[in-house]
Motif scaffolding. Structure first.
Motif: not given
Length: 466
Positions: A208-215, A225-245
């Protein structure tokens, strides 16, 4: 006579608990008026100070739920005092910081962790000590009002201290308040013994902490950096999805996850959490953007900026004082909807007045409306969330409530602040305020879908929020 003595004893206990909420909320906003002073003294940028503020709010959001679990395991009074001590050390370290890195360590990390450790006991102890429903409701009203006032008065008090002394003295002030709370808190007795066997879901905490930090870091990276922003947001969303699982699987296996999935199945509570997140996003986002614009673009000093923010403090104070009376006359949904309407109108006035008037006081009417609107709906939103669950789930939902609110605070500073610091022009200010208004409309939509039959005056059944 015995009842009077008990009342005085409880009131004495409430003072340090309310002061603790005040100073933690104060810490989230007082640096907004020190942007130029800190950046010049530490040879950094306004964006660097923005990152410091955002990380502080984010650390609180990420650790608030596990902070509640730790208090059950080691004891509420013990964690309260430990959190205060850690916060005090962070404040002292921030006061003597030679550079931005030490300021981040002291303010963002130590004060943030200390806050996450001391705030859950504030609400747990209030629940346990104030056993009568009416007195508990009044106690939560005082604590939540002190939290709102702390956040709104941070710029004024910080501006006064910075102008009379310097920005470092504001952290000394925080440390002195912490010492006062520790002294006053000696009367607090923990009604329940700690439970050393209480499990802590380490995997859930990390995910949960890593997911929120990444977002949030993704949002902060938007202007670089637009690409870095997108990558961090996507990665953060995936980590939060992992948290719910993770928590779902742990629950199915018979374990105790960081938070039960059942708290996410209540429609009314979910809508209430959206309104809470949005309210704190608007409060902290507006505070940062207006303060930064006035200092960097208009050239106002800390005291001028702080005095202008008196309007928001006054508005929030007036509406908070009237909250109990309003709650008896109007449905909670009505108050939340009205609060969003007034707050969005205030943002519109801020945008219009600053555009047409060069006066130092042009921001006052808008800030007054923002303070009034937020004060009207802060308590009803908490009531909606807390009252959606029985007593056995109050610990979980109140922890989630505070985490969601603090995440809103960090998002407000990150989103609106990033838009402004990208260019520091009147156009960037307008874009940031329009973004906040759009987010406010989203909160208004969520409030409109709340059930109409939420009774007026429903007291919070347990803990509130930061």
């Amino acid at each position: 006579m015995a009842e009077a003595g008990t009342y005085r004893a409880l009131r004495a206990v409430l003072i340090p608990l309310a002061l603790a909420q005040f100073i933690c909320s104060f810490a989230g906003s007082n640096m907004n008026v020190m942007l130029k002073d800190i950046s010049a003294d530490l040879h950094t940028t306004v964006q660097g100070v923005q990152v410091t503020i955002t990380i502080f709010l984010l650390v609180m959001a990420a650790l608030m739920i596990p902070g509640g679990k730790v208090t059950d395991r080691y004891g509420r009074k013990r964690c309260f005092v430990a959190g205060l001590a850690l916060y005090g050390v962070g404040a002292v370290l921030s006061a003597v910081a030679p550079g931005l890195g030490v300021l981040i360590l002291g303010n963002s990390i130590l004060e943030g962790v200390g806050t996450a450790l001391l705030i859950p006991p504030v609400y747990i102890l209030t629940t346990l000590l104030f056993t009568e429903v009416a007195s508990r409701a009044r106690a939560f009203g005082v604590i939540m009002a002190m939290g709102g006032i702390g956040g709104a008065s941070g710029p004024l008090i910080g501006g006064l201290i910075t102008s009379v002394l310097n920005w470092r003295a504001a952290f000394v002030f925080q440390a002195l308040v912490i010492v006062l709370i520790i002294l006053l808190g000696r009367r607090i007795k923990d009604p329940l013994p700690p439970d050393p066997a209480c499990p802590i879901d380490i995997g859930g905490v990390v995910l949960s902490a890593v997911g929120m930090v990444l977002v949030v870091m993704g949002i902060l990276a938007a202007d670089d950096n637009g690409w870095l922003m997108l990558a961090l947001l996507v990665l953060g969303g995936l980590v939060l999805a992992w948290f719910f699982r993770w928590i779902r699987a742990k629950e199915k296996a018979g374990g105790k996850p960081l938070i039960s999935t059942s708290v996410f199945r209540n429609r009314t509570s979910n809508l209430g959490l959206v309104t809470q997140n949005t309210q704190w996003l608007l409060l902290m986002g507006t505070s940062f953007v207006v303060a930064a614009y006035l200092q960097v673009v208009r050239g106002y000093n800390a005291i001028q900026t702080g005095l202008i923010f008196t309007a928001a403090t006054l508005g929030l104070l007036v509406s908070s004082v009237s909250a109990e009376r309003l709650a008896k006359r109007r449905a909670q949904r009505t108050l939340i909807v009205a609060g969003f309407v007034v707050t969005i109108a205030g943002i519109g006035v801020l945008l219009a007045m600053v555009a047409v008037s060069p006066s130092v006081w042009a921001s006052v009417p808008g800030l007054l409306l923002v303070g009034l609107g937020l004060g009207v709906m802060l308590t009803p939103s908490v009531n909606v969330v807390q009252s959606s669950f029985g007593e056995e789930q109050q610990g979980e939902i109140s922890g989630l409530s505070r985490a969601v609110s603090n995440l809103g605070s960090s998002l407000g500073t990150a989103i609106a602040g990033t838009i402004l610091v990208a260019s520091f022009t009147s156009h960037a200010y307008a874009a940031a305020m329009i973004t906040l208004a759009a987010v406010g409309l989203g909160g208004l939509a969520a409030a409109a879908f709340l059930p109409r039959d939420l009774a007026p005056g429903t007291p919070p059944t347990s803990r509130g929020e930061l």
